[in-house]
Design an enzyme around this catalytic site. Structure first.
Site, PDB file in Angstrom:
ATOM      1  N   THR A 150       0.831  -1.204   0.000  1.00 59.30           N
ATOM      2  CA  THR A 150       0.000   0.000   0.000  1.00 59.30           C
ATOM      3  C   THR A 150       0.864   1.251   0.000  1.00 59.30           C
ATOM      4  OG1 THR A 150      -1.749  -1.162   1.211  1.00 59.30           O
ATOM      5  CG2 THR A 150      -1.827   1.236   1.224  1.00 59.30           C
ATOM      6  N   TRP A 184       2.372   1.610  -3.425  1.00 57.78           N
ATOM      7  CA  TRP A 184       1.360   2.016  -4.403  1.00 57.78           C
ATOM      8  C   TRP A 184       1.230   3.532  -4.439  1.00 57.78           C
ATOM      9  CZ3 TRP A 184      -3.094   4.892  -4.217  1.00 57.78           C
ATOM     10  CH2 TRP A 184      -3.946   4.804  -5.326  1.00 57.78           C
ATOM     11  N   HIS A 185       1.388   4.167  -3.292  1.00 59.83           N
ATOM     12  CA  HIS A 185       1.203   5.614  -3.229  1.00 59.83           C
ATOM     13  C   HIS A 185       2.356   6.387  -3.861  1.00 59.83           C
ATOM     14  CE1 HIS A 185      -2.121   4.821  -0.424  1.00 59.83           C
ATOM     15  NE2 HIS A 185      -2.531   6.025  -0.749  1.00 59.83           N
ATOM     16  N   GLY A 186       3.518   5.802  -3.942  1.00 65.04           N
ATOM     17  CA  GLY A 186       4.608   6.548  -4.554  1.00 65.04           C
ATOM     18  C   GLY A 186       5.922   5.803  -4.538  1.00 65.04           C
ATOM     19  N   PHE A 232      -0.323   9.910  -8.051  1.00 59.87           N
ATOM     20  CA  PHE A 232      -0.298   8.482  -7.760  1.00 59.87           C
ATOM     21  C   PHE A 232      -0.889   7.668  -8.898  1.00 59.87           C
ATOM     22  CE2 PHE A 232      -0.946  10.561  -3.495  1.00 59.87           C
ATOM     23  CZ  PHE A 232       0.402  10.584  -3.199  1.00 59.87           C
TER      24      PHE A 232
END
Length: 466
Positions: A316, A319-321, A466
């Site tokens: 997670t 996934w954001h960066g 994102f």
């Protein structure tokens, strides 16, 4: 193109509404697909190729998974290919430079960064297309025989760039036949205006406070000033992202689609576990259904369950960066959630509500520090100031200056993160049968938002990166 731009509000959206409402029912998915490609290609026409490629590849994967769904080994190969293709696409464009620069930092200089621009929305649409063959394999969804309808699902402009993440099985029936009524259209306009107001009137204005504090000089800084800055960022990211989700859901209603909710007043949570049931719901649901549960979820030993939580939250964060601060952010929440899972939730439930809420807000604010600053040196300095180790005073005149200038905005923000305004509306407008006020409020909101957009030089969407 962003929803809070004049060209979207007064050119693109009116054209789309006219085309969609006057076209034959059989052609509406085609027009939705084509008009969504125009929306996506407005800023990055080259990356339309990637979107179309992802659509075609997973349409074919879905077809063959369905064809061989009774021959599990063959069907699974197409599911695996879909996962590898989508993660490969996402990995190359989003993480290649991050991996190369990390290796270079360790002395491995065989590869060089490419400096490619990140395709807008790639984190969202790759997850959506990847879930399609998986759901067919699990027999949770039927195959879509029309590539046009599948393309409309993938490229649907309301949710294309920043979510919510819409899974095919949730809109499959609506792609075939959707109920486009005047009542739903009116609800869509109302929801869109709520989101636009959140974004333009609240997120943008409190975001300016955060940006001001972020560049403040040493003489202006104090412990409380930095805490005020992080409070401002916490408000900004919530109203920015939930505002976008509201606009996406509202636009979906205008075209007959029911998109799932993405936020449910997360700042009223009394634990980190509850917060993540209320924040970015579509992402949490996606990771739960496609990563956490397949790993064993909580139907396994305690050690394996904790491992599953750790893996999900590291993913997670990534996934954001593509930055180490996002890895730390994911690890931070993994640790908090594991501690709550092991013992803390039981203790919290015995404490007064205000303590539960204070605990949650404190750790959420710390998470936004990790999230907001990609430079780990800057991140360390910000945390040092917040906890009194930054050689700055506890409070100063600049803090009171910021409070005086923004006190009304801060009060509105605090009230707006709770269900209070919604309760007032239902009780005093809907409950007293004075719904005529709704279009008046919508018109006033549009006029005020337009005035702010015309005058604004600061109008970012934080989740676009994102």
């Amino acid at each position: 193109m962003v929803f809070s731009s004049l060209i979207f509000l007064f050119v693109y959206l009116p054209i789309v509404l006219v085309v969609m409402k006057t076209s034959p029912l059989k052609l509406r998915n085609l027009f939705l697909f084509l008009l969504s490609l125009v929306f996506y290609g407005w800023g990055e026409p080259f990356y339309i190729v990637l979107l179309i490629l992802s659509t075609v590849v997973d349409y074919i994967n879905g077809y063959y998974v369905h064809k061989y769904r009774n021959q599990k080994k063959i069907a699974k190969r197409f599911v695996i290919f879909s996962i590898c293709f989508n993660l490969g696409l996402l990995g190359f464009f989003k993480y290649y430079d991050f991996i190369v620069m990390s290796l270079n930092g360790l002395g491995f200089n065989a590869l060089q960064p490419l400096g490619l621009a990140l395709p807008i929305g790639i984190s969202f649409y790759t997850f959506q297309t990847m879930s399609y063959p998986i759901d067919i394999y699990r027999k949770d969804a039927d195959v879509q025989t029309s590539i046009v309808s599948f393309g409309a699902y993938v490229a649907m402009f309301p949710q294309l760039i920043a979510g919510p993440i819409v899974r095919y099985k949730d809109v499959a029936e609506q792609l075939v036949s959707r109920n486009e009524t005047m009542d739903k259209f009116t609800q869509g306009i109302q929801r869109f205006m709520i989101g636009l107001s959140k974004k333009v009137l609240l997120a943008n204005n409190i975001g300016l406070v955060f940006e001001t504090i972020k560049v403040a000089s040493d003489s202006q800084m104090s412990v409380l000033t930095m805490w005020l800055g992080i409070f401002a960022y916490g408000f900004q990211i919530y109203f920015d992202f939930s505002g976008y989700s509201d606009m996406a859901i509202g636009l979906g209603k205008m075209f007959g689609f029911e998109l799932l909710e993405n936020f449910n007043y997360p700042y009223i949570s009394k634990s980190i576990t509850e917060f993540w049931r209320r924040w970015h719901i579509s992402l949490g649901t996606w990771f739960r259904d496609y990563v956490y549960i397949p790993l064993g979820g909580n139907r396994c030993s305690k050690i394996v369950n904790l491992r599953n939580i750790l893996l999900v939250w590291l993913l997670t964060g990534l996934w954001h960066g593509a930055s180490w601060n996002f890895v730390l952010w994911g690890l931070y929440f993994a640790i908090l959630l594991m501690i709550e899972k092991l013992f803390l939730l039981k203790i919290l439930q015995k404490l007064p509500a205000f303590i539960q809420h204070g605990y949650t807000i404190f750790f959420i604010l710390l998470s936004w520090v990790i999230f907001a600053f990609e430079d780990l040196g800057v991140l360390k300095g910000v945390l040092a100031i917040m906890f009194g180790f930054g050689d700055v005073p506890f409070v100063n005149d600049y803090f009171f200056y910021l409070i005086r200038n923004n006190i009304v905005l801060l009060i509105i923000l605090i009230v707006s993160v709770t269900p209070f305004m919604k309760m007032v509306y239902h009780k005093h407008i809907e409950g007293k049968k004075i719904e005529w006020m709704t279009p008046v409020l919508i018109l006033i909101g549009l006029i005020v938002c337009t005035a702010f957009i015309v005058d604004a030089s600061y109008n970012p969407f934080l989740y676009f990166r994102f």
